[in-house]
Structures are given as C-alpha cells and as structure tokens.
Design an enzyme around this catalytic site. Sequence first.
Site, short mmCIF file in Angstrom:
data_model
loop_
_atom_site.label_atom_id
_atom_site.label_comp_id
_atom_site.label_asym_id
_atom_site.label_seq_id
_atom_site.Cartn_x
_atom_site.Cartn_y
_atom_site.Cartn_z
N ALA A 1 0.86 -1.18 0.00
CA ALA A 1 0.00 0.00 0.00
C ALA A 1 0.90 1.24 0.00
CB ALA A 1 -0.97 0.00 1.19
N LEU A 2 1.78 1.26 -0.98
CA LEU A 2 2.87 2.23 -0.98
C LEU A 2 2.38 3.66 -1.21
CD1 LEU A 2 5.51 0.20 -3.04
CD2 LEU A 2 5.15 0.26 -0.56
N GLN B 1 3.95 8.08 -0.77
CA GLN B 1 5.14 8.93 -0.93
C GLN B 1 6.16 8.70 0.20
OE1 GLN B 1 5.41 10.41 -3.83
NE2 GLN B 1 7.50 10.94 -3.18
N HIS C 1 6.97 5.81 1.54
CA HIS C 1 7.81 4.68 1.10
C HIS C 1 8.74 5.11 -0.04
CE1 HIS C 1 4.12 2.45 2.59
NE2 HIS C 1 5.09 1.90 3.29
N GLU D 1 11.00 7.51 10.01
CA GLU D 1 10.92 7.99 11.39
C GLU D 1 9.49 8.05 11.90
OE1 GLU D 1 13.14 11.63 11.77
OE2 GLU D 1 15.02 10.53 12.02
N SER E 1 -0.08 3.96 5.36
CA SER E 1 -0.95 3.11 4.53
C SER E 1 -2.35 3.05 5.11
CB SER E 1 -0.37 1.69 4.46
OG SER E 1 0.93 1.76 3.93
N ARG E 2 -2.47 3.28 6.42
CA ARG E 2 -3.79 3.19 7.05
C ARG E 2 -4.66 4.41 6.75
NH1 ARG E 2 -0.50 0.61 10.85
NH2 ARG E 2 -1.23 -1.46 11.45
#
Length: 280
Positions: free
Chosen positions: A32-33, A35, A37, A149, A187-188
Amino acid sequence: MEVLNNIKSVHNLIVKLKKTGKTIGFVPTMGALHQGHISLVEQSLKENDFTLVSVFINPTQFNNSEDLKKYPITIDNDIEILKKHGADAVYFPKVEDIYPNGLTSEHYEFFGLEMQMEGKFRPGHFDGVATVIRRFFEIVQPLNAYFGEKDFQQLRIVQELVKNFHLPIQIVPVAIKREEDGLAMSSRNVRLTESQRKESPIIYQILLQAKEYLKNHSIEETKKFVEEKFKETSFKLEYFEIADEKNLLPAKEKLKDQKLRAFIAVFADEVRLIDNLDLN
Ligand code: PAF
C-alpha cells in the site's frame, strides 16, 4: 524491475550481486505504498548500486486481527509505483520464506525499548517486527536498510537489533513524510472516512502546539494539555508520551542536553494512527 515471488530467485540474485561487488539497499514495506515509502526508495537508490523493496504484510506484528484483515493490499499499484521510481527489484515473500518453522515470532528484549508506548499498547508487536526484519536481513544481506521515522520506536528497535546481533548493516533513518495539511503519511490513512481525513491534520497541529506549550510548562502539564485538546476532537487519544529519543523512557522533567521526542497514538474509530515530533 525484477519481480521476485520466491526465495530461490532472491538467493540467486543476491549471490550474483555480491559476486559483482554491488551494494544492496533494502526497503522493507507492507505494501500500500505512498510517498513516504518512495522517499525511502529514493534515498536507497542514491546510496546503493541495487535497491530491493519487500512487500509483506507480516501477520505476527498485528496484535489486532481486524487490523490485519483490513490492512490495504494494492499489489499491482505497488509494482507500478516502484517501477516508476526506479527500484531494481521487489520481493513478495511467501509466508514459508519468512517463517519456515511455522507462523510464530521469536522473543526479543532490547533493554526495555520494546516495553514503552507501542510495545505497551500492542503486546507482541515488536517481537513480530524484529523476527521479520532479522529474517529479511538474512535473506537480502543489505549494506543499508531504510526505515521511516514515523515508526520511530520501530527504527530504534531495529538499530538495537543490528547492534545486538553484530549485523554488518547500516540502518538509515528517513524523515517523516507529511501530506500538505500535516497528516503523517501512512498506509492506514486510506481507511479514514472523508470527515476523519478532514479532521486528521489536528494530530500534527496538537503535536506542534505541545512543542510550544512545553517551552513554558512542565512535561506533566503538557501531557494534560494534549489530553484536553483531544477531548475537543472526535479522535480517541490512546497515548501521548514525551520520551528520551535514545532509550525511549518517559521523561519526568526537562533536563539540559536531553533529546526529547513527543509520541502519539490515536484512534479514528477503529483506525489507529501514530505520529511523533522532535522536541529539540
Ligand atoms: O513499517 C513497516 O511497514 C513494517 O513494520 C516493516 C518494517 C515492513 C516490518 O514488517
């Protein structure tokens, strides 16, 4: 971009890369990539000859089965995004690749780092994270591995994992990516309703306000301030903590030269969001 679906092809690739002296950068993800990632991938591309991204929703790090069931899966889109940004390979492991002896996590202790905050509210979470990351490190043997982070406690734990087991891997922290309105990318976030999404920048705003408030108030007062602020929102505060950046122990008072960070977890109905902010 190579799309790898079994451990044998990853082994072959790693042997080939090592033989030719290529450096490997590794970006572990649960798919669920977004920005956030991509910023890890981009940094890896800059610093390594070859960037391998893994996409694996690791069951053992979910202490809540509903959260696992509802975790977004967007495989085709993930492949497209990675191709577009120039990743060299993506690995979709099978469960048996990671858990050859059955789906359970090993138990890890990191001098209490794993007991605070996420560790307290998500029992077993960091055992799952450490197990999967250690296994990935065995398989991929990267020179550098990239961690955001946003999951600051996870980053600290992976740094300790590498230290404890003398793994020759450099853990590279990457700053939090935020939406324009301040919401930390996750992703959530796609699980938020329209009105929750609209309200969600309040999390970062309250963190910023807490940072200001702390300048003239005690840690206890600042924690109270944040609790009160969240009562004015529709979000349920799970925890707000001000902790030492290194050992993650809750700070009781402001000490000179101590690096403090604010950590927060909130629920928007059943969607759990976390964020953190450097207070120095
Ligand atoms: O941060 C994540 O997405 C996961 O915890 C990780 C590092 C991929 C391990 O499953």
